[in-house]
Scaffold this active site. Structure first.
Site, short mmCIF file in Angstrom:
data_model
loop_
_atom_site.label_atom_id
_atom_site.label_comp_id
_atom_site.label_asym_id
_atom_site.label_seq_id
_atom_site.Cartn_x
_atom_site.Cartn_y
_atom_site.Cartn_z
N PHE A 65 0.83 -1.21 0.00
CA PHE A 65 0.00 0.00 0.00
C PHE A 65 0.86 1.27 0.00
O PHE A 65 0.35 2.37 -0.02
CB PHE A 65 -0.99 0.00 1.17
CG PHE A 65 -2.22 -0.86 0.93
CD1 PHE A 65 -2.37 -1.56 -0.27
CD2 PHE A 65 -3.23 -0.95 1.88
CE1 PHE A 65 -3.50 -2.34 -0.51
CE2 PHE A 65 -4.37 -1.72 1.64
CZ PHE A 65 -4.50 -2.43 0.47
N ASN A 96 7.87 -2.51 2.99
CA ASN A 96 8.91 -1.80 2.22
C ASN A 96 8.43 -0.41 1.80
O ASN A 96 8.30 -0.08 0.64
CB ASN A 96 9.37 -2.61 1.00
CG ASN A 96 8.24 -3.00 0.07
OD1 ASN A 96 7.09 -3.07 0.47
ND2 ASN A 96 8.57 -3.24 -1.18
N ASP A 154 10.35 -8.13 2.26
CA ASP A 154 9.88 -8.28 0.88
C ASP A 154 10.36 -7.14 0.00
O ASP A 154 10.33 -5.97 0.37
CB ASP A 154 8.36 -8.33 0.84
CG ASP A 154 7.87 -8.70 -0.56
OD1 ASP A 154 8.35 -9.69 -1.10
OD2 ASP A 154 7.02 -7.96 -1.10
N ASP A 309 0.26 -10.09 -4.11
CA ASP A 309 1.47 -9.29 -4.32
C ASP A 309 1.10 -8.00 -5.07
O ASP A 309 1.83 -7.55 -5.95
CB ASP A 309 2.55 -10.08 -5.07
CG ASP A 309 3.90 -9.37 -5.04
OD1 ASP A 309 4.06 -8.40 -4.26
OD2 ASP A 309 4.80 -9.77 -5.80
N HIS A 313 2.09 0.92 -9.17
CA HIS A 313 3.08 1.94 -9.53
C HIS A 313 2.40 3.07 -10.29
O HIS A 313 1.35 2.86 -10.90
CB HIS A 313 4.19 1.36 -10.41
CG HIS A 313 5.10 0.43 -9.68
ND1 HIS A 313 6.00 0.87 -8.75
CD2 HIS A 313 5.23 -0.91 -9.74
CE1 HIS A 313 6.66 -0.17 -8.26
NE2 HIS A 313 6.21 -1.26 -8.84
N GLY A 328 6.13 -4.90 -10.92
CA GLY A 328 4.90 -4.92 -10.13
C GLY A 328 3.64 -4.88 -10.96
O GLY A 328 3.59 -4.28 -12.03
ZN LIG Z 1 8.24 -9.87 -3.10
#
Ligand SMILES: [Zn+2]
EC number: 3.5.2.3
Lengths: 433, 306
Positions: A65, A96, A154, A309, A313, A328
């Protein structure tokens, strides 16, 4: 979440409740925030549930998020709206961010924000190492006390075996898993797609499956050494499945998840999309042989969880030459249509078995409790129209990330309403906050 | 044909017709006055994101021999640093009523991405490790001038095939024209999956060169040593270098090609480059002819046959 005076009844709905192992036509009563007793009272607003499925506590245990720090990509509000639109009642946010979620106050902050937003239950994942730098363990215990349900670096694989060993050792004292993004950076460096015939023919730098599987094998050995709780994120390699099989035979506490795009798409998409980076994701889309093995691994229970996952972006960042664009896929709003397409439309799994992978299984992995649709349980559920056919249109996503390789694809099955704690968060594709 | 992005996507017919046209252009180059008015009033941009004087000059001369105007735009560094995206740059040029864009970029796929957003023809002058279609065409033209036809010939492509855009374009044009293609080089830079396309792949130079009619020698990038893919330039020369000894394994009349620039004494020895077997200077000349043909075909000189 505020208490409502009138309740709801969902009539004649096919209840698929993996928590109680139930698949039958029922009426579900909601009173206030909870599942209520069946009632003859006319105070209940009626929803006709015929031809719909009702699944409790749909959980996506792997989303990004981006808040704090990267709000141009997504924030807790836009991500929560995407989750509600995608039919989710609970998500686990990856740490992250900037700053990294590696201290208890940041875990608490995310939970407070989520409560104010009120669209989806957020169970934060804390970092394994300080700053996700892979050098020193973060304070896992205090983060767990603040509500972190697992730990992961991650995005940055934990390459130092000594730190991984320590983290797995600590996990035994917390009952929360260490979630590894398995990738040996020396083998993946510079790679932008799966290494195989498509990468070789397109002249794009490849990432071999072994970049993932060598680290999964190492981590499985460390789980054996420590007795720790290891959860392998977004499995995408044949060798990783062998390692999971081995862990299972040895009775280790090792679980894994797979992402819908690895079950639905292959590396041939990079060619089909003419190098447009919407297909760029890490781990990368694999060839069909691997995809089939991943589907089989789900069917035989080797992979117990499916997680998106979700990695949104900004359009400007995705709109670059292939090598320069970030990895992503924005995955929350296509999740249900994708997994129904893979498993239900082709008859590979019955709905009750499929929904175990996004309800009771992630709860087990994370040590979360939910009793299923019993009187007094939080009224968290999703209504799904399994017949609805629709075309993916990234522009209509609630997520800020419009990056999907499924753009223009027909999917079958979509959520039509989501309820969290007795409050509708989405109805007819409209998010209600 | 709207753009020239990759030889992989061209039909055999397209390739043959471009090569016929290139042969005509090669004959124009033999004339004392080379300039023809075919593209008068047309403007093309050389948009180079990676320095390459040779290819840029070749395209520029080709355009000028056809009387087109040429603008050279040299950009360095990543587009990100500049704030303006590469697509913005291209769109701006296209708004300036340019008739075609020739693009060279260090990332595979950029010409294809540009072709998808621009209405004017896009010509790929080399993208990453993907393709270098005019090089593939000029290599095919050169071998066919030497041998008459490509059908049934054995062509060895020697060196770092994995990172070579030249090799990829060569493979597609050679297969389309019926040649037998062998890839040979160190195991770390050999894309074995080309076997799926009917290409022979081997690390054994002797096997690759036996009975070869043509040898395409790829340039070895020095960075392959730093990346750990080869131990040393000397070891490379010893096992995969084209020398008077190794070349003797091929047919006596085998021709030698090299896309340039050459690392003499590494992938190829000077005496081989300067021998009568070497067609490398003809490659340079044919490069101009092929680029004239491509510009002619794409920029409105076409005869409505597409
Ligand atoms: Zn990952």
């Amino acid at each position: 979440m505020s208490r409502e005076q009138t309740g709801w009844v969902i009539r004649n709905v096919r209840v698929i409740d993996p928590f109680r192992d139930v698949d039958s036509i029922e009426d579900i009563y909601v009173k206030g925030e909870e599942i209520g007793e069946p009632s003859l009272s006319t105070d209940y607003s009626v929803v006709d549930g015929r031809d719909l499925w009702l699944v409790p506590r749909l959980t996506d245990m792997h989303v990004h998020f981006r808040e704090p720090g990267f709000e141009n990509k997504e924030d807790l509000l836009s991500g929560s709206r995407a989750a509600a639109a995608g039919g989710f009642t609970a998500v686990c946010t990856m740490p992250n961010t900037f700053p990294t979620i590696d201290i208890p106050s940041l875990v608490q902050w995310q939970r407070d924000q989520a409560k104010n937003i009120g669209l989806v239950r957020i169970f934060p994942i804390g970092a394994i190492s300080k700053g996700q730098e892979g050098r020193e363990l973060a304070d896992l215990y205090q983060m767990a006390c603040a509500g972190a349900v697992g730990f992961s670096d991650d995005g940055h694989p934990l390459r130092d075996a000594r730190i991984m060993r320590a983290a797995l050792g600590y996990s035994t004292t917390l009952g929360r898993p260490i979630i590894q993004h398995a990738e040996d950076p020396a083998l993946s460096e510079g790679g932008v797609m799966h290494e195989g015939s498509v990468s070789q023919q397109l002249g794009l730098p490849g990432i071999p499956e072994e970049a993932e599987s060598v680290m999964v094998w190492r981590d499985v050995e460390l789980a054996g050494l420590t007795g720790g709780l290891l959860h392998v994120a977004h499995v995408s390699a044949q060798g990783s499945l062998e390692a999971l099989d081995y862990a299972k035979r040895r009775g280790l506490r090792v679980t894994a998840e797979v992402s819908p795009h690895h079950l639905f798409l292959t590396d041939a998409m990079i060619r089909e999309w003419n190098f447009k980076p919407v297909t760029k994701v890490n781990p990368p889309l694999r060839p069909d042989g691997t995809r089939q093995l991943l589907i089989q691994a789900v069917r035989r229970g080797l992979i117990p969880v499916i997680a998106s996952d979700h990695a949104p972006h900004h359009q400007d960042e995705k709109d670059r030459p292939y090598n320069e664009a970030p990895f992503g896929i924005s995955g929350l709003e296509t999740f249900i249509g994708t997994i129904l397409g893979v498993f239900i439309v082709d008859g590979l799994l019955d709905p009750l078995s499929l929904f175990r992978l996004v309800t009771v299984e992630p709860h087990k992995v994370l040590g979360l409790e939910y009793p299923g649709l019993t009187v007094g349980a939080p009224a968290d559920f999703t209504l799904i129209d399994p017949q609805a056919k629709w075309v993916v249109d990234g522009k209509k996503f609630y997520s800020r990330g419009k990056n999907t390789p499924l753009e223009g694809t027909w999917l079958q099955g979509r959520p039509v309403a989501t309820m969290v704690g007795g409050q509708w968060t989405m109805r007819d594709q409209e998010v209600l906050r | 044909m709207q753009d020239l992005v990759a030889l992989e996507s061209l039909s055999t017919q397209d390739i043959e017709s471009l090569l016929d046209l290139s042969q005509n252009m090669a004959e124009i180059l033999d004339r004392p006055i080379k300039k023809v008015p075919t593209l008068r009033g047309k403007a093309v941009v050389n948009l180079f994101f990676e320095p390459s004087t040779r290819t840029r000059n070749s395209f520029e001369l080709a355009a000028k021999y056809l009387s087109a105007d040429v603008i050279n735009v040299q950009q360095s560094g990543s587009s990100v640093e500049k704030g303006e995206t590469l697509w913005d740059t291209a769109r701006n040029l296209s708004e300036m009523a340019v008739d075609g864009v020739i693009v060279r970029h260090q990332v595979s796929g950029v010409p294809q991405q540009l072709a998808d957003i621009l209405d004017i023809p896009v010509i790929n002058a080399g993208d990453g490790s993907h393709e270098h279609p005019t090089q593939g065409l000029l290599d095919a033209l050169t071998i066919s001038q030497a041998k008459g036809s490509l059908a049934g010939l054995k062509v060895a492509i020697v060196g770092d095939v994995l990172h070579s855009r030249v090799a990829r374009s060569d493979i597609h044009v050679l297969l389309a024209l019926g040649a037998h293609v062998v890839l040979v080089g160190p195991p770390t830079v050999l894309p074995e999956s080309y076997e799926e396309l009917g290409v022979e792949v081997t690390t054994d130079l002797r096997r690759a060169l036996s009975d070869a009619d043509a040898i395409q020698v790829l340039r070895l990038q020095k960075e392959r040593q730093n990346s750990g893919e080869i131990p040393s330039l000397w070891e490379y020369r010893l096992r995969w270098g084209i020398t008077s000894q190794t070349v003797s394994w091929a047919k006596p009349d085998a021709v030698i090609l090299h896309p340039g620039p050459q690392n003499r004494g590494v992938e190829i020895d000077s005496d081989i480059l300067e021998s009568s077997r070497s067609w490398v200077l003809r490659q340079v000349r044919n490069g101009v002819a092929v680029r004239m043909a491509v510009l002619f075909r794409l920029l409105g000189g076409g005869r409505g046959d597409e």
